[in-house]
Design a protein around this motif. Structure first.
Motif, PDB file in Angstrom:
ATOM      1  N   PRO A 151      13.376  45.352   1.664  1.00  0.00           N
ATOM      2  CA  PRO A 151      12.188  46.279   2.043  1.00  0.00           C
ATOM      3  C   PRO A 151      11.060  45.859   1.729  1.00  0.00           C
ATOM      4  CG  PRO A 151      13.130  46.921  -0.069  1.00  0.00           C
ATOM      5  CD  PRO A 151      14.012  46.029   0.479  1.00  0.00           C
ATOM      6  N   ALA A 152       9.885  46.109   2.599  1.00  0.00           N
ATOM      7  CA  ALA A 152       8.467  45.544   2.458  1.00  0.00           C
ATOM      8  C   ALA A 152       7.991  46.048   1.197  1.00  0.00           C
ATOM      9  CB  ALA A 152       7.555  45.773   3.675  1.00  0.00           C
ATOM     10  N   HIS A 153       7.129  45.342   0.494  1.00  0.00           N
ATOM     11  CA  HIS A 153       6.178  45.838  -0.657  1.00  0.00           C
ATOM     12  C   HIS A 153       4.694  45.590  -0.332  1.00  0.00           C
ATOM     13  CE1 HIS A 153       9.604  46.228  -3.628  1.00  0.00           C
ATOM     14  NE2 HIS A 153       9.948  45.416  -2.710  1.00  0.00           N
ATOM     15  N   SER A 154       4.173  46.829   0.055  1.00  0.00           N
ATOM     16  CA  SER A 154       2.773  46.680   0.445  1.00  0.00           C
ATOM     17  C   SER A 154       2.223  48.074   0.182  1.00  0.00           C
ATOM     18  CB  SER A 154       2.775  46.579   1.840  1.00  0.00           C
ATOM     19  OG  SER A 154       3.374  47.788   2.711  1.00  0.00           O
ATOM     20  N   GLU A 155       1.081  48.481   0.264  1.00  0.00           N
ATOM     21  CA  GLU A 155       0.485  49.665  -0.034  1.00  0.00           C
ATOM     22  C   GLU A 155       1.168  50.821   0.682  1.00  0.00           C
ATOM     23  OE1 GLU A 155      -3.644  49.502  -0.196  1.00  0.00           O
ATOM     24  OE2 GLU A 155      -3.668  48.367  -2.165  1.00  0.00           O
ATOM     25  N   ASP A 156       1.492  50.537   1.942  1.00  0.00           N
ATOM     26  CA  ASP A 156       1.781  51.373   2.981  1.00  0.00           C
ATOM     27  C   ASP A 156       3.246  51.769   2.620  1.00  0.00           C
ATOM     28  OD1 ASP A 156      -0.720  51.588   4.653  1.00  0.00           O
ATOM     29  OD2 ASP A 156       0.292  51.367   6.347  1.00  0.00           O
ATOM     30  N   SER A 157       4.136  50.816   2.378  1.00  0.00           N
ATOM     31  CA  SER A 157       5.524  51.201   2.105  1.00  0.00           C
ATOM     32  C   SER A 157       5.548  51.940   0.914  1.00  0.00           C
ATOM     33  CB  SER A 157       6.363  49.893   2.007  1.00  0.00           C
ATOM     34  OG  SER A 157       5.705  48.844   1.371  1.00  0.00           O
ATOM     35  N   ASP A 158       4.810  51.563  -0.164  1.00  0.00           N
ATOM     36  CA  ASP A 158       4.794  52.135  -1.359  1.00  0.00           C
ATOM     37  C   ASP A 158       4.234  53.603  -1.271  1.00  0.00           C
ATOM     38  OD1 ASP A 158       5.461  49.804  -2.656  1.00  0.00           O
ATOM     39  OD2 ASP A 158       3.659  49.308  -3.435  1.00  0.00           O
ATOM     40  N   ALA A 159       3.372  53.875  -0.184  1.00  0.00           N
ATOM     41  CA  ALA A 159       2.909  55.404  -0.154  1.00  0.00           C
ATOM     42  C   ALA A 159       4.244  56.070   0.430  1.00  0.00           C
ATOM     43  CB  ALA A 159       1.827  55.154   0.878  1.00  0.00           C
ATOM     44  N   MET A 160       5.183  55.470   1.133  1.00  0.00           N
ATOM     45  CA  MET A 160       6.123  56.341   1.729  1.00  0.00           C
ATOM     46  C   MET A 160       7.189  56.289   0.626  1.00  0.00           C
ATOM     47  SD  MET A 160       7.678  57.736   4.315  1.00  0.00           S
ATOM     48  CE  MET A 160       7.308  57.370   5.954  1.00  0.00           C
ATOM     49  N   ARG A 161       7.248  55.392  -0.240  1.00  0.00           N
ATOM     50  CA  ARG A 161       8.404  55.663  -1.255  1.00  0.00           C
ATOM     51  C   ARG A 161       8.070  56.571  -1.911  1.00  0.00           C
ATOM     52  NH1 ARG A 161       8.013  49.946  -0.824  1.00  0.00           N
ATOM     53  NH2 ARG A 161       9.981  48.571  -1.374  1.00  0.00           N
ATOM     54  N   ARG A 162       6.592  56.545  -2.578  1.00  0.00           N
ATOM     55  CA  ARG A 162       6.233  57.480  -3.478  1.00  0.00           C
ATOM     56  C   ARG A 162       6.257  59.216  -2.839  1.00  0.00           C
ATOM     57  NH1 ARG A 162       1.470  55.857  -3.352  1.00  0.00           N
ATOM     58  NH2 ARG A 162       0.447  57.252  -2.260  1.00  0.00           N
ATOM     59  N   CYS A 163       5.921  59.137  -1.297  1.00  0.00           N
ATOM     60  CA  CYS A 163       5.974  60.392  -0.917  1.00  0.00           C
ATOM     61  C   CYS A 163       7.381  60.893  -0.699  1.00  0.00           C
ATOM     62  CB  CYS A 163       5.161  60.287   0.396  1.00  0.00           C
ATOM     63  SG  CYS A 163       3.586  60.195   0.295  1.00  0.00           S
ATOM     64  N   ILE A 164       8.388  60.228  -0.414  1.00  0.00           N
ATOM     65  CA  ILE A 164       9.669  60.748  -0.049  1.00  0.00           C
ATOM     66  C   ILE A 164      10.230  61.140  -1.572  1.00  0.00           C
ATOM     67  CG2 ILE A 164      10.266  59.688   2.075  1.00  0.00           C
ATOM     68  CD1 ILE A 164      11.815  57.659   0.545  1.00  0.00           C
ATOM     69  N   LYS A 165       9.994  60.408  -2.408  1.00  0.00           N
ATOM     70  CA  LYS A 165      10.511  60.852  -3.869  1.00  0.00           C
ATOM     71  C   LYS A 165       9.835  62.118  -4.311  1.00  0.00           C
ATOM     72  CE  LYS A 165      10.740  57.532  -7.366  1.00  0.00           C
ATOM     73  NZ  LYS A 165      10.336  56.277  -7.996  1.00  0.00           N
ATOM     74  N   ASP A 166       8.525  62.317  -3.964  1.00  0.00           N
ATOM     75  CA  ASP A 166       7.789  63.584  -4.282  1.00  0.00           C
ATOM     76  C   ASP A 166       8.685  64.845  -3.414  1.00  0.00           C
ATOM     77  OD1 ASP A 166       6.043  62.379  -5.737  1.00  0.00           O
ATOM     78  OD2 ASP A 166       4.313  62.527  -4.584  1.00  0.00           O
ATOM     79  N   LEU A 167       8.948  64.567  -2.276  1.00  0.00           N
ATOM     80  CA  LEU A 167       9.867  65.400  -1.584  1.00  0.00           C
ATOM     81  C   LEU A 167      11.124  65.571  -1.835  1.00  0.00           C
ATOM     82  CD1 LEU A 167       8.117  64.636   1.828  1.00  0.00           C
ATOM     83  CD2 LEU A 167       7.685  66.697   0.703  1.00  0.00           C
ATOM     84  N   GLY A 168      11.585  64.906  -2.782  1.00  0.00           N
ATOM     85  CA  GLY A 168      12.944  65.175  -3.351  1.00  0.00           C
ATOM     86  C   GLY A 168      14.076  64.133  -3.040  1.00  0.00           C
ATOM     87  N   ALA A 169      13.705  62.951  -2.427  1.00  0.00           N
ATOM     88  CA  ALA A 169      14.699  61.810  -2.336  1.00  0.00           C
ATOM     89  C   ALA A 169      14.574  61.204  -3.528  1.00  0.00           C
ATOM     90  CB  ALA A 169      14.016  60.880  -1.088  1.00  0.00           C
ATOM     91  N   ILE A 170      15.726  60.854  -3.920  1.00  0.00           N
ATOM     92  CA  ILE A 170      16.169  59.954  -5.109  1.00  0.00           C
ATOM     93  C   ILE A 170      16.188  58.254  -4.487  1.00  0.00           C
ATOM     94  CG2 ILE A 170      17.922  59.332  -6.793  1.00  0.00           C
ATOM     95  CD1 ILE A 170      18.989  62.349  -6.424  1.00  0.00           C
ATOM     96  N   VAL A 171      15.347  57.786  -5.085  1.00  0.00           N
ATOM     97  CA  VAL A 171      15.099  56.177  -4.757  1.00  0.00           C
ATOM     98  C   VAL A 171      15.191  55.363  -5.845  1.00  0.00           C
ATOM     99  CG1 VAL A 171      13.377  54.529  -3.692  1.00  0.00           C
ATOM    100  CG2 VAL A 171      13.410  56.899  -3.117  1.00  0.00           C
ATOM    101  N   GLU A 172      16.137  54.389  -5.797  1.00  0.00           N
ATOM    102  CA  GLU A 172      16.371  53.269  -6.578  1.00  0.00           C
ATOM    103  C   GLU A 172      16.321  52.020  -6.054  1.00  0.00           C
ATOM    104  OE1 GLU A 172      20.398  54.492  -8.305  1.00  0.00           O
ATOM    105  OE2 GLU A 172      19.761  56.061  -9.575  1.00  0.00           O
ATOM    106  N   GLU A 173      15.948  50.886  -6.871  1.00  0.00           N
ATOM    107  CA  GLU A 173      15.768  49.659  -6.095  1.00  0.00           C
ATOM    108  C   GLU A 173      15.743  48.371  -7.226  1.00  0.00           C
ATOM    109  OE1 GLU A 173      12.104  48.575  -4.024  1.00  0.00           O
ATOM    110  OE2 GLU A 173      11.570  50.595  -4.877  1.00  0.00           O
TER     111      GLU A 173
END
Length: 431
Positions: free
Chosen positions: A43-65
């Motif tokens: 996965p890309a590491h940038s402010e945009d992709s980090d924003a999507m990571r953060r937001c889907i976690k806030d919405l209830g997704a479980i993210v591990e990497e």
């Protein structure tokens, strides 16, 4: 942070292309909309992709990497009913999640970047959501935006496509989860059709069925669908690599950029053909673009709508081409992080370039002898502007100082690091 870009005669070496931001954010969204666990490799590491990571976690997704992959356990059509979401300065993330937020009772997208994303319009998507029974409170089509949803309805939906294709993509991600079937008609024109093709590609990979007209202006979407949990591999990113390739084109160079798929559906893959048309010696084999630049380019005419996120990098290369280069059909550049036509042309002129603008065109009268430089210029909080101005600085006689250069991290955090590894003379200093 300021970037002091000094004249650089030659570049050489090999770099790995960063992972595609566009594909990473799309894969993360479809993984969040799935019920089950998906894996995304590289996965890309940038402010945009980090924003999507953060937001889907806030919405209830479980993210591990870990260093090479992430796993996402999705929330399907049942995001956590949170009250507020901050997408940072990520316009695509905002627009994609505005439709997802229609499944929440009430969610406000805050205005964290009033001088950048806060100025961008979202009226076309707001209108479409309202057609679906979703109440939207907004600031003249701009942030902050409150979505009052919970039970969006399918049916016949219209969306304008003449500002951004992101509004259509947002609806395409959400409508398969509705109880009803939907039909989406695109009004006026549709910008960046190639990027809509990327959206349709990842939807199909997730098991979603959508019938699209050949011209991508009409869609039939069956309701009651479910996203499948899958494995995805992110390809190399052409938009970011375009600036590296442009830098190689305007210098004496021997540069290889690896992991750029020849059969990619990224529209910005066209930069390889654009640079070839401008006379740049290069090859593209085995997913490697190899540029042997000799500082000599020739002007031409190019439809920029096919490679929107790489237009500025190609304009930067054209600054040093023989003759006149015209990039047309690029009005949607005005609705990005800044007005990428007026604001960019203004800064190029400060550097000594001979450029003109029209409503939907950038016209460059090339100066093969180089430009003077020796000035401090404004990046307008825009990652693409920063990268393109850096290319100009490398070929200028006195270099350029670029303010707010840290905003390059929005899409390409390692941009200056990669350029310096190739031999570019760049100094980064704290403000």
């Amino acid at each position: 942070m300021k970037a002091i870009v000094k004249p650089t005669a030659s570049l050489s070496g090999s770099i790995q292309a960063l992972s595609s931001k566009n594909y990473t954010t799309r894969y993360m969204l479809i993984a969040a909309l799935a019920e089950g666990t998906s894996t995304i490799h590289y996965p890309a590491h940038s402010e945009d992709s980090d924003a999507m990571r953060r937001c889907i976690k806030d919405l209830g997704a479980i993210v591990e990497e870990d260093d090479v992959k992430m796993t996402i356990t999705g929330f399907g059509r049942n995001p956590k009913p949170i009250s507020e979401l901050n997408v940072g300065n990520a316009g695509a993330v905002l627009r994609f999640l505005m439709s997802t937020a229609a499944f929440c009772p009430e969610l406000t997208f805050v205005n964290a970047y009033p001088q950048s994303l806060g100025k961008r319009p979202h009226d076309d998507l707001i209108s479409s959501l309202e057609q679906m029974g979703v109440q939207v409170e907004h600031n003249g089509g701009k942030l902050p935006i409150t979505i009052r949803g919970g039970n969006p309805r399918g049916g016949k939906i219209t969306v304008s496509g003449n500002v951004s294709s992101q509004f259509l993509s947002s609806l395409l991600f959400m409508t398969p989860l509705l109880d009803e079937d939907s039909e989406i008609e695109v009004l006026h024109d549709l910008k960046s059709k190639v990027i809509v093709g990327q959206t349709l590609e990842v939807l199909e990979m997730a098991g979603i069925r959508i019938e699209a007209s050949e011209d991508l202006m009409f869609y039939r979407i069956p309701g009651k669908q479910r996203y499948q949990a899958k494995e995805y591999v992110v390809q190399g990113d052409y938009p970011g690599s375009a600036a590296i390739l442009a830098a190689a084109a305007v210098t004496d160079s021997d540069v290889k950029v690896l992991r750029l798929a020849e059969n990619s559906r990224q529209g910005e893959r066209a930069v390889v053909d654009v640079l070839r048309a401008m006379g740049v010696p290069l090859t593209h084999d085995n997913d490697i673009v190899h540029v042997k630049g000799n500082s000599r380019l020739i002007g031409g005419e190019f439809d920029g709508d096919h490679f929107t996120d790489a237009v500025l990098a190609m304009v930067a290369a054209a600054v040093f081409a023989e003759g006149t280069t015209r990039f047309y059909n690029v009005e949607n550049l005005r609705y990005k992080e800044c007005d990428r036509i007026t604001d960019f042309v203004t800064e190029l002129r400060k550097a000594g370039a001979d450029v003109e603008e029209r409503q939907s065109e950038i016209i460059v009268h090339g100066r093969p002898q180089g430009v003077e430089g020796g000035v401090e210029i404004d990046a307008h909080i825009d990652h693409r502007v920063i990268m393109a101005l850096t290319v100009v600085g490398l070929r200028s006689k006195q270099g350029l100082t670029i303010r707010d250069a840290h905003h390059v991290a929005k899409s390409y955090p390692h941009y200056f690091e990669h350029l310096k590894a190739l031999g570019a003379h760049v100094e980064l200093i704290a403000d």
